[in-house]
Scaffold this motif. Structure first.
Motif, mmCIF file in Angstrom:
data_model
loop_
_atom_site.group_PDB
_atom_site.id
_atom_site.type_symbol
_atom_site.label_atom_id
_atom_site.label_comp_id
_atom_site.label_asym_id
_atom_site.label_seq_id
_atom_site.Cartn_x
_atom_site.Cartn_y
_atom_site.Cartn_z
ATOM 1 N N LYS A 132 6.335 2.801 -5.221
ATOM 2 C CA LYS A 132 5.400 3.489 -4.331
ATOM 3 C C LYS A 132 4.356 4.251 -5.151
ATOM 4 C CE LYS A 132 5.488 6.628 -0.348
ATOM 5 N NZ LYS A 132 6.382 7.390 0.563
ATOM 6 N N GLN A 182 7.038 3.351 3.754
ATOM 7 C CA GLN A 182 7.561 4.334 4.688
ATOM 8 C C GLN A 182 8.768 3.796 5.432
ATOM 9 O OE1 GLN A 182 7.045 7.557 5.304
ATOM 10 N NE2 GLN A 182 8.692 7.397 6.817
ATOM 11 N N SER A 226 0.814 -1.203 0.000
ATOM 12 C CA SER A 226 0.000 0.000 0.000
ATOM 13 C C SER A 226 0.851 1.259 0.000
ATOM 14 C CB SER A 226 -0.925 0.000 1.223
ATOM 15 O OG SER A 226 -0.164 -0.141 2.414
ATOM 16 N N SER A 227 1.882 1.287 0.831
ATOM 17 C CA SER A 227 2.748 2.456 0.901
ATOM 18 C C SER A 227 4.106 2.014 1.414
ATOM 19 C CB SER A 227 2.142 3.508 1.828
ATOM 20 O OG SER A 227 2.963 4.645 1.893
ATOM 21 N N HIS A 258 0.302 3.417 -5.511
ATOM 22 C CA HIS A 258 -0.684 4.458 -5.232
ATOM 23 C C HIS A 258 -1.660 4.601 -6.398
ATOM 24 C CE1 HIS A 258 -2.408 8.124 -3.647
ATOM 25 N NE2 HIS A 258 -2.193 8.705 -4.791
#
Length: 199
Positions: free
Chosen positions: A188, A5, A2-3, A192
């Motif tokens: 990423k 980080q 999903s992301s 998205h």
């Protein structure tokens, strides 16, 4: 995926390696910090592990170390981290590193790094996670291993990936730290876009 980080870095703990590998470790910490990533790693202060951590901290990254108690007893743990988590076993350490990370970067290392690499790629093939795995092939260090994995695929012992989402490869191989960080940014962005298109 999903992301992205938090990035887990797998790498060696030996100090007796070529300067090019140490430089790659330093640039990994610097580049991850400069691009706003948190760093998760094995919690050591020696070898490439310590270099990644120190460079990340110097660049302002949050650096989380996860170390088993039996290794901490050898006084090789890094005491200046944002967070140091001491666990009971290697199994718990590896599980927690996966849970706390959104992507994985693999630098040169020894048999421990191989263990972590193969486990995280195997888990991806089994769809236990969908997080990107990026191998940084500094000075061709991983060439023999990459050739072996390609051979296993060609001979039918390793399946070609057919994974859903923006990133359908079991692992990526790049030649430099900068390529790895650029790849994470592209993955990423692609993830998205996939999420946005589904909304």
């Amino acid at each position: 995926m999903s992301s992205i980080q938090s990035v887990c870095v797998y790498c060696g703990s030996s100090d007796f390696v070529a300067d090019s590998y140490k430089d790659a470790a330093r640039r990994t910490g610097e580049q991850l910090a400069a691009n706003g990533y948190d760093i998760v790693y094995g919690g050591g202060r020696v070898g490439l592990m310590g270099i990644v951590a120190d460079a990340g901290l110097k660049g302002g990254a949050k650096v989380v170390g996860i170390i088993p108690d039996h290794i901490k007893r050898y006084e090789v743990d890094h005491t200046g981290l944002t967070e140091l988590i001491v666990v009971e076993s290697m199994h718990i350490r590896k599980q927690m590193m996966v849970e706390r990370s959104d992507a994985f970067i693999i630098l040169p290392g020894g048999i421990g790094t191989l263990d972590e690499m193969f486990e995280i790629i195997t888990w991806r093939q089994l769809r236990l996670h969908g997080k990107p795995v990026v191998i940084i092939n500094t000075d061709g260090f991983w060439n023999p291993l990459v050739a072996l994995m390609e051979h296993m695929t060609e001979t039918g012992f390793m399946r070609k990936p057919n994974l859903p989402g923006a990133d359908d490869r079991l692992y990526h191989v790049v030649d430099s730290v900068e390529e790895a960080v650029d790849l994470l940014a592209r993955l990423k962005e692609a993830a998205h876009k996939v999420q946005t298109d589904r909304m």
